[in-house]
Design an enzyme around this catalytic site. Structure first.
Site, PDB file in Angstrom:
ATOM      1  N   MET A  10      23.996 -24.760  78.718  1.00 22.37           N
ATOM      2  CA  MET A  10      24.344 -23.607  77.872  1.00 22.37           C
ATOM      3  C   MET A  10      25.491 -22.808  78.498  1.00 22.37           C
ATOM      4  O   MET A  10      25.319 -21.658  78.867  1.00 22.37           O
ATOM      5  CB  MET A  10      23.094 -22.731  77.673  1.00 22.37           C
ATOM      6  CG  MET A  10      21.971 -23.473  76.989  1.00 22.37           C
ATOM      7  SD  MET A  10      20.415 -22.545  76.967  1.00 22.37           S
ATOM      8  CE  MET A  10      19.866 -22.733  78.676  1.00 22.37           C
ATOM      9  N   THR A  83      22.457 -19.523  82.728  1.00 24.86           N
ATOM     10  CA  THR A  83      23.218 -18.762  81.748  1.00 24.86           C
ATOM     11  C   THR A  83      22.739 -17.329  81.799  1.00 24.86           C
ATOM     12  O   THR A  83      21.541 -17.081  81.988  1.00 24.86           O
ATOM     13  CB  THR A  83      23.033 -19.320  80.316  1.00 24.86           C
ATOM     14  OG1 THR A  83      23.348 -18.308  79.348  1.00 24.86           O
ATOM     15  CG2 THR A  83      21.614 -19.774  80.063  1.00 24.86           C
ATOM     16  N   ASN A  84      23.647 -16.386  81.624  1.00 27.17           N
ATOM     17  CA  ASN A  84      23.265 -14.980  81.573  1.00 27.17           C
ATOM     18  C   ASN A  84      22.610 -14.616  80.237  1.00 27.17           C
ATOM     19  O   ASN A  84      21.564 -13.968  80.204  1.00 27.17           O
ATOM     20  CB  ASN A  84      24.488 -14.089  81.791  1.00 27.17           C
ATOM     21  CG  ASN A  84      24.996 -14.104  83.214  1.00 27.17           C
ATOM     22  OD1 ASN A  84      24.588 -13.312  84.044  1.00 27.17           O
ATOM     23  ND2 ASN A  84      25.908 -15.027  83.514  1.00 27.17           N
ATOM     24  N   CYS A 197      28.976 -14.007  82.479  1.00 28.17           N
ATOM     25  CA  CYS A 197      28.814 -15.235  81.696  1.00 28.17           C
ATOM     26  C   CYS A 197      29.171 -16.364  82.639  1.00 28.17           C
ATOM     27  O   CYS A 197      30.196 -16.306  83.339  1.00 28.17           O
ATOM     28  CB  CYS A 197      29.726 -15.226  80.478  1.00 28.17           C
ATOM     29  SG  CYS A 197      29.797 -16.823  79.625  1.00 28.17           S
TER      30      CYS A 197
END
Length: 230
Positions: A10, A83-84, A197
């Site tokens: 992602m 992923t953040n 991100c």
């Protein structure tokens, strides 16, 4: 050595960076032919991106908890979400398994505080910049003052992530656009910039900012090594 359970894909562009950083660091610390013990559940980001932009966070939560349960069954000792944005459902993921979740915001905030900084500019997807799941954790748990770009700059940052970086496209014009956003955050008082991100590190480096950068991809990956070798 503990086994790291990555939830990735992602996008895979940043998940590949996690794998590289973690294994390089384990080799550097242990020497010889050592590498990290890990497994990864990798999503189809096309499906994830569609659910994100349609606002179907309940379905995304189901996907993430399912992934976490799979890596636990596979033998992981702890979980790293690569992923953040998908830390939006970190609490649900943590509750769905019996192994720890290493939250991406925590080692990032610890590093910022260790540098004696309190006011940061946050770059990320619109979800990360606008919702409270990330900013709120930085503020409430660590006492950080979090600045985000204005509406037009948020749109620019978000668009470049989803149309270029997740596809592995690195454009000079986009780097210049990010530099301008960073300058405006610094002008508004940001003492440092958080690359919130995991793909932004593909585009932006320390040379692009007049203040320190905190790259969540590298910080999170190194924290995973710390935890695995503790």
């Amino acid at each position: 050595m503990k086994t790291i359970g990555f939830i990735g894909g992602m996008s895979w562009e940043s998940s590949a960076q996690y794998y590289r950083i973690v294994n390089q660091e384990v080799r550097a610390r242990l020497g010889g032919a050592h590498s990290a013990k890990s497994l990864m559940w990798s999503m189809d980001f096309g499906e994830i991106e569609r659910l994100q932009h349609s606002g179907n966070w309940a379905a995304l939560s189901d996907e993430m908890t399912h992934a976490a349960q799979n890596v636990e069954r596979g033998g992981a000792d702890f979980i790293v979400i690569c992923t953040n944005t998908m830390h939006w459902m970190a609490d649900e993921v943590a509750a769905a398994v019996s192994i720890p979740l290493l939250h991406i915001a925590d080692p990032t905030a610890t590093k910022i505080k260790g540098a004696g900084l309190t006011r940061i500019g946050l770059l990320g997807t619109a979800f990360t910049m606008e919702q409270d799941f990330y900013k709120g954790r930085l503020a409430q748990k660590f006492g950080l003052d979090v600045l985000v770009p204005d509406d037009e700059d948020r749109k620019t940052v978000h668009r470049i992530i989803y149309t270029e970086l997740v596809a592995g496209r690195i454009e000079d014009a986009s780097r210049e656009a990010y530099r301008a956003v960073i300058r405006r955050l610094v002008d508004n008082g940001a003492q440092a910039i958080v690359l919130g991100c995991t793909e932004i590190m593909l585009l932006i480096s320390a040379a692009d900012s007049p203040v320190p950068l905190f790259d969540t991809t590298e910080i999170h990956a190194l924290a995973a090594v710390d935890f695995a070798l503790a």
